[in-house]
Design a protein around this motif. Sequence first.
Motif, PDB file in Angstrom:
ATOM      1  N   PHE A 100     -22.437  10.189  71.117  1.00 21.51           N
ATOM      2  CA  PHE A 100     -23.387  10.226  72.231  1.00 21.51           C
ATOM      3  C   PHE A 100     -22.923  11.130  73.377  1.00 21.51           C
ATOM      4  CE2 PHE A 100     -25.181   8.476  76.190  1.00 21.51           C
ATOM      5  CZ  PHE A 100     -26.527   8.581  75.901  1.00 21.51           C
ATOM      6  N   ALA A 101     -21.658  11.001  73.747  1.00 23.07           N
ATOM      7  CA  ALA A 101     -21.180  11.749  74.919  1.00 23.07           C
ATOM      8  C   ALA A 101     -20.363  12.990  74.538  1.00 23.07           C
ATOM      9  CB  ALA A 101     -20.322  10.843  75.803  1.00 23.07           C
ATOM     10  N   ARG A 102     -20.105  13.154  73.254  1.00 21.34           N
ATOM     11  CA  ARG A 102     -19.155  14.180  72.825  1.00 21.34           C
ATOM     12  C   ARG A 102     -19.653  15.589  73.098  1.00 21.34           C
ATOM     13  NH1 ARG A 102     -15.550  13.824  67.667  1.00 21.34           N
ATOM     14  NH2 ARG A 102     -14.472  15.783  67.833  1.00 21.34           N
ATOM     15  N   ASN A 103     -18.906  16.305  73.900  1.00 16.80           N
ATOM     16  CA  ASN A 103     -19.231  17.687  74.241  1.00 16.80           C
ATOM     17  C   ASN A 103     -20.623  17.838  74.847  1.00 16.80           C
ATOM     18  OD1 ASN A 103     -18.363  20.418  74.401  1.00 16.80           O
ATOM     19  ND2 ASN A 103     -19.723  20.940  72.697  1.00 16.80           N
ATOM     20  N   ILE A 104     -21.077  16.794  75.542  1.00 15.86           N
ATOM     21  CA  ILE A 104     -22.380  16.848  76.213  1.00 15.86           C
ATOM     22  C   ILE A 104     -22.139  17.029  77.710  1.00 15.86           C
ATOM     23  CG2 ILE A 104     -24.428  15.501  76.849  1.00 15.86           C
ATOM     24  CD1 ILE A 104     -24.509  16.492  73.985  1.00 15.86           C
ATOM     25  N   GLY A 105     -22.775  18.044  78.296  1.00 12.47           N
ATOM     26  CA  GLY A 105     -22.566  18.331  79.712  1.00 12.47           C
ATOM     27  C   GLY A 105     -23.765  18.063  80.591  1.00 12.47           C
ATOM     28  N   ALA A 106     -24.912  17.725  79.974  1.00 13.15           N
ATOM     29  CA  ALA A 106     -26.118  17.436  80.754  1.00 13.15           C
ATOM     30  C   ALA A 106     -27.144  16.793  79.831  1.00 13.15           C
ATOM     31  CB  ALA A 106     -26.703  18.715  81.366  1.00 13.15           C
ATOM     32  N   GLU A 107     -28.064  16.052  80.430  1.00 12.35           N
ATOM     33  CA  GLU A 107     -29.190  15.516  79.659  1.00 12.35           C
ATOM     34  C   GLU A 107     -30.491  15.969  80.303  1.00 12.35           C
ATOM     35  OE1 GLU A 107     -29.364  11.705  77.792  1.00 12.35           O
ATOM     36  OE2 GLU A 107     -31.445  11.331  78.386  1.00 12.35           O
ATOM     37  N   ILE A 108     -31.494  16.158  79.436  1.00  4.49           N
ATOM     38  CA  ILE A 108     -32.866  16.367  79.900  1.00  4.49           C
ATOM     39  C   ILE A 108     -33.680  15.177  79.422  1.00  4.49           C
ATOM     40  CG2 ILE A 108     -34.951  17.776  79.656  1.00  4.49           C
ATOM     41  CD1 ILE A 108     -33.058  20.177  79.054  1.00  4.49           C
ATOM     42  N   MET A 109     -34.461  14.589  80.314  1.00  3.00           N
ATOM     43  CA  MET A 109     -35.346  13.506  79.871  1.00  3.00           C
ATOM     44  C   MET A 109     -36.716  13.658  80.510  1.00  3.00           C
ATOM     45  SD  MET A 109     -34.135  10.090  82.054  1.00  3.00           S
ATOM     46  CE  MET A 109     -32.504   9.988  81.359  1.00  3.00           C
ATOM     47  N   GLU A 153     -32.626  26.015  80.851  1.00  3.97           N
ATOM     48  CA  GLU A 153     -31.715  26.988  81.460  1.00  3.97           C
ATOM     49  C   GLU A 153     -30.877  26.330  82.567  1.00  3.97           C
ATOM     50  OE1 GLU A 153     -32.229  31.372  83.519  1.00  3.97           O
ATOM     51  OE2 GLU A 153     -33.714  30.695  82.049  1.00  3.97           O
ATOM     52  N   ARG A 154     -31.550  25.550  83.411  1.00  5.32           N
ATOM     53  CA  ARG A 154     -30.805  24.849  84.477  1.00  5.32           C
ATOM     54  C   ARG A 154     -29.800  23.855  83.896  1.00  5.32           C
ATOM     55  NH1 ARG A 154     -34.090  22.482  89.507  1.00  5.32           N
ATOM     56  NH2 ARG A 154     -31.958  21.717  89.878  1.00  5.32           N
ATOM     57  N   ALA A 155     -30.231  23.141  82.853  1.00  5.53           N
ATOM     58  CA  ALA A 155     -29.352  22.119  82.266  1.00  5.53           C
ATOM     59  C   ALA A 155     -28.135  22.784  81.628  1.00  5.53           C
ATOM     60  CB  ALA A 155     -30.122  21.289  81.242  1.00  5.53           C
ATOM     61  N   LYS A 156     -28.348  23.920  80.955  1.00  6.49           N
ATOM     62  CA  LYS A 156     -27.206  24.599  80.333  1.00  6.49           C
ATOM     63  C   LYS A 156     -26.216  25.071  81.390  1.00  6.49           C
ATOM     64  CE  LYS A 156     -28.876  26.073  75.823  1.00  6.49           C
ATOM     65  NZ  LYS A 156     -29.314  27.176  74.944  1.00  6.49           N
ATOM     66  N   GLU A 157     -26.752  25.560  82.476  1.00  5.39           N
ATOM     67  CA  GLU A 157     -25.854  25.998  83.540  1.00  5.39           C
ATOM     68  C   GLU A 157     -25.050  24.812  84.072  1.00  5.39           C
ATOM     69  OE1 GLU A 157     -27.837  28.330  86.485  1.00  5.39           O
ATOM     70  OE2 GLU A 157     -26.109  28.188  87.857  1.00  5.39           O
ATOM     71  N   ALA A 158     -25.740  23.689  84.276  1.00  5.46           N
ATOM     72  CA  ALA A 158     -25.049  22.497  84.783  1.00  5.46           C
ATOM     73  C   ALA A 158     -24.029  21.965  83.778  1.00  5.46           C
ATOM     74  CB  ALA A 158     -26.071  21.405  85.113  1.00  5.46           C
ATOM     75  N   ALA A 159     -24.275  22.201  82.478  1.00  4.76           N
ATOM     76  CA  ALA A 159     -23.396  21.651  81.435  1.00  4.76           C
ATOM     77  C   ALA A 159     -22.108  22.449  81.301  1.00  4.76           C
ATOM     78  CB  ALA A 159     -24.134  21.609  80.097  1.00  4.76           C
ATOM     79  N   GLN A 160     -22.011  23.560  81.970  1.00  3.61           N
ATOM     80  CA  GLN A 160     -20.771  24.346  82.020  1.00  3.61           C
ATOM     81  C   GLN A 160     -20.147  24.563  80.637  1.00  3.61           C
ATOM     82  OE1 GLN A 160     -18.795  21.823  85.124  1.00  3.61           O
ATOM     83  NE2 GLN A 160     -18.777  23.775  86.246  1.00  3.61           N
ATOM     84  N   GLY A 161     -20.950  25.090  79.736  1.00  6.43           N
ATOM     85  CA  GLY A 161     -20.424  25.451  78.421  1.00  6.43           C
ATOM     86  C   GLY A 161     -20.588  24.369  77.372  1.00  6.43           C
ATOM     87  N   LYS A 162     -20.819  23.127  77.815  1.00  4.51           N
ATOM     88  CA  LYS A 162     -21.025  22.063  76.835  1.00  4.51           C
ATOM     89  C   LYS A 162     -22.485  22.043  76.375  1.00  4.51           C
ATOM     90  CE  LYS A 162     -17.268  19.146  78.471  1.00  4.51           C
ATOM     91  NZ  LYS A 162     -16.875  17.800  78.942  1.00  4.51           N
ATOM     92  N   ASP A 163     -22.765  21.171  75.393  1.00  2.28           N
ATOM     93  CA  ASP A 163     -24.129  21.065  74.885  1.00  2.28           C
ATOM     94  C   ASP A 163     -25.001  20.245  75.836  1.00  2.28           C
ATOM     95  OD1 ASP A 163     -23.388  22.485  72.631  1.00  2.28           O
ATOM     96  OD2 ASP A 163     -23.101  20.700  71.387  1.00  2.28           O
ATOM     97  N   VAL A 164     -26.309  20.335  75.606  1.00  6.79           N
ATOM     98  CA  VAL A 164     -27.274  19.567  76.391  1.00  6.79           C
ATOM     99  C   VAL A 164     -27.952  18.569  75.460  1.00  6.79           C
ATOM    100  CG1 VAL A 164     -29.386  19.677  77.783  1.00  6.79           C
ATOM    101  CG2 VAL A 164     -27.647  21.489  77.981  1.00  6.79           C
ATOM    102  N   GLY A 224     -32.924  13.781  75.793  1.00  9.24           N
ATOM    103  CA  GLY A 224     -32.885  12.325  75.694  1.00  9.24           C
ATOM    104  C   GLY A 224     -34.201  11.652  75.337  1.00  9.24           C
ATOM    105  N   GLY A 225     -35.287  12.386  75.329  1.00 11.49           N
ATOM    106  CA  GLY A 225     -36.583  11.775  75.068  1.00 11.49           C
ATOM    107  C   GLY A 225     -37.315  11.537  76.368  1.00 11.49           C
ATOM    108  N   GLY A 226     -38.420  10.752  76.362  1.00 11.48           N
ATOM    109  CA  GLY A 226     -39.019  10.091  75.213  1.00 11.48           C
ATOM    110  C   GLY A 226     -39.650  11.041  74.207  1.00 11.48           C
ATOM    111  N   VAL A 227     -40.465  10.436  73.385  1.00 15.76           N
ATOM    112  CA  VAL A 227     -41.057  11.145  72.260  1.00 15.76           C
ATOM    113  C   VAL A 227     -41.817  12.387  72.722  1.00 15.76           C
ATOM    114  CG1 VAL A 227     -42.502  10.924  70.235  1.00 15.76           C
ATOM    115  CG2 VAL A 227     -41.357   8.903  71.136  1.00 15.76           C
TER     116      VAL A 227
END
Lengths: 216, 216
Positions: B69-78, B139-150, B153-156
């Motif tokens: 769940f948290a591995r190499n994750i730098g941001a979530e989008i929901m 794009e914003r989430a990737k920048e915030a994740a600083q190299g980690k994955d995004v 999170g859902g919902g559907v």
Amino acid sequence: MDQLLRVMNFNISRDGIGAGPDERQSLEQPFGLPAPERLFGWCGATASWPMRTDPGGTRGLDDYFTRDFARNIGAEIMGRNKFGPQRGPWRDHDWNGWWGDEPPFHTPVFVMTHHTRPSITLSDTTFHFVDDTPAAVLERAKEAAQGKDVRLGGGVSTVREFLDADLVDSLHVAVAPVELGEGIRLWDSPEDLADRFHLEVVPSPSGVVHHLLWRK
Amino acid sequence: MDQLLRVMNFNISRDGIGAGPDERQSLEQPFGLPAPERLFGWCGATASWPMRTDPGGTRGLDDYFTRDFARNIGAEIMGRNKFGPQRGPWRDHDWNGWWGDEPPFHTPVFVMTHHTRPSITLSDTTFHFVDDTPAAVLERAKEAAQGKDVRLGGGVSTVREFLDADLVDSLHVAVAPVELGEGIRLWDSPEDLADRFHLEVVPSPSGVVHHLLWRK
């Protein structure tokens, strides 16, 4: 939380064999097998395999297992035969293991041997050579792991030794679709461990069958 | 290495439904379903479930997935409906999400909504409210994740929106052995995505069937 002793990405044949007969291990055949990729080719195909040098690789179920290789691992324990093909007193002190200047462990590694020698540091991996019981080596490894888990790296005889001492908390064993007939055997059947471990069996499209065992 | 946009531990019924009809979502029923544990009970049973408060839990295949769940994750989008049951302009600015003072994300979280509001920080999670296209939010989430994955999170509906924009790199969808009949549907069949994604299907002894999809 307790620190676990974990066997991970451990490869055996359908008939339970993880290495060729002891006398066949050599510089050319680290596993004593003519075509060891029949056992562990599935690892190398995954995107997360720690020894991967090329980009790409698969992202399916097998990759979930290889990604776990370093996760929360603070030390490894291995048998001397995993470290190298020499037996008896060390004749070649230049031998630094199979892995070159950047071993994939990135933690302290405890090599069990009756013939100790000074520790070796290569990049962020340090090999310590220890002549002690499994329980005592595990204690040292846990201390070195600083709260993280300890990986039991093999080979087969070393895993068996720790199983006999009832020190193993979980195993991930990948059973490849080949029969080897002779060599060093982890088990006759995973059912050998059913009295002490839960067993979950997960076939992968790559042909290997992942066996997950964890202490009852 | 590229940063991936990943759907993880996403739960649906055998008939492809991940949430009840929109109008049924409420404070009492965050998923708009009378017994949502029929969908995600397998997660909560695992040792590694991020919301777990008791010791113990299973250590088998399902646990491999929740550990990611948290591995190499730098941001979530929901989507906003994952954040809360309110629709339209925010009436209740005290609403801080479902997760209490210690949300399980531990990263920046981008909540997609047409009704923006100031960011909220709870422990090491910060919720940002963004009114933009999926591509711009990613794009914003990737920048915030600083190299980690995004993590997506859902919902559907949010997952579908990103699939329609062809922005999703991989999905782990757990299909539970229940039929819901009505609600918000991720797919009619995973084959709907077969033109763009590899598909691997792994049944778990818990009864859920893990579906792993990754971009061709």
